[in-house]
Enzyme design. Sequence first.
Site, short mmCIF file in Angstrom:
data_model
loop_
_atom_site.label_atom_id
_atom_site.label_comp_id
_atom_site.label_asym_id
_atom_site.label_seq_id
_atom_site.Cartn_x
_atom_site.Cartn_y
_atom_site.Cartn_z
N GLU A 132 0.79 -1.24 0.00
CA GLU A 132 0.00 0.00 0.00
C GLU A 132 0.82 1.29 0.00
OE1 GLU A 132 -2.61 -0.51 3.38
OE2 GLU A 132 -3.64 -2.23 2.48
N GLU A 241 -5.77 -11.19 -0.64
CA GLU A 241 -6.59 -10.95 0.56
C GLU A 241 -8.08 -10.92 0.20
OE1 GLU A 241 -5.27 -7.51 2.80
OE2 GLU A 241 -3.18 -7.81 2.20
C1 GLA Z 1 -4.83 -4.73 4.61
C2 GLA Z 1 -3.56 -5.46 5.02
C3 GLA Z 1 -3.82 -6.76 5.73
C4 GLA Z 1 -4.97 -6.66 6.69
C5 GLA Z 1 -6.18 -6.17 5.96
C6 GLA Z 1 -7.41 -6.10 6.81
O1 GLA Z 1 -5.33 -5.10 3.43
O2 GLA Z 1 -2.70 -5.70 3.95
O3 GLA Z 1 -2.67 -7.15 6.41
O4 GLA Z 1 -4.64 -5.83 7.76
O5 GLA Z 1 -5.89 -4.87 5.51
O6 GLA Z 1 -7.41 -6.81 7.93
#
Ligand code: GLA
Length: 341
Positions: A132, A241
Amino acid sequence: MKNGLKDAWGHSFYVGAAVNSSVLADKKCDELIKQHFSSLTTENSMKFVCIHPEEKVWNWAETDNVINYAKKNNLAMRGHTMVWHNQVPQWVFLDGNETVSKNLLFKRLEDHIATLTQRYGDYIYSWDVINEAIDVDKGDENNFRLSDWYKIGGKEVFEFAFKCMRQACPEAKLYYNDYNNETGKKMETTIKYISSLLDAGIPVDGIGIQGHWYYNHPNEKILKNALDSYSALGINIELTEVDVSVYEWGTAKEKADFFTSKPQDRMLEQAKRYHEIFNIASEYSSVKNITTWGLADNYTWLDDFPVKERKNWPLLFDEELNEKSVVADLIDCGNKKKTGN
Ligand code: GLA
């Protein structure tokens, strides 16, 4: 053991889940993981603040436990995450009461990477090296997020991290991971950024598309366009994710608008999304892993984000840890693809 997602899709990609030790200790979860998954990510324990909260303190126990479980059960591991603006302890950015110098920040990062990869580097096959770093809303003129890493280390800090990682674990695949990067300005910016890293010889092997998605997003066109665009860079892709919220972003902020039980029409839409995600991803040899952020709807971060105490049902298994109907559909679809029917 019954045929699971990992068997149906193993010809194309790993099927993963983000977990922690209490999930692994639950008998039913343990069975689900063994049946369906071929890859794990530590939910929190490898993040800087968890594993290295003070300069001389390392907390290994939780990550050791997850990695030992993975080894014992022959599961692949993703490493998550080295450089992120969140869940990083303040000591990293301080030298006494002053902001740390760029040199010392780099040295700390190098030590952090060296120690962490020395312990786990021979097992983890892919790492989210940077998480990010792009912010197209509140970033600077080049769309970099104004994190402490960036404010002190400049964009070189990200390049340095990739180089250190390549040196520390030459076999591992190195990823840039982010959210909302499957479309729009965020995707454009990410593509430009990754191209510039590749042109400069920075060792980036792949893009992590987090995939915190919604019952009505992304549609097929968006997903295909994203996978086409990133594949065209010659890099790998992991959906790192994935969860499919029953709410759209920014909606249902008031309690009166929350669902009090599973909204069946949205669950059908969600099933369609999951089907498309797996099916479309399998058409790209560049896609190596689809990981869900969690295992089952009994435990998801979306119960508290972006709205506190708003129940959500975003995963492939329900609150009682039973398969949602989409799981059988996905297994069927994967098996058909495997045998070319
Ligand atoms: C982001 C992070 C993860 C996690 C998610 C939500 O996407 O990369 O490690 O913290 O948020 O839990």
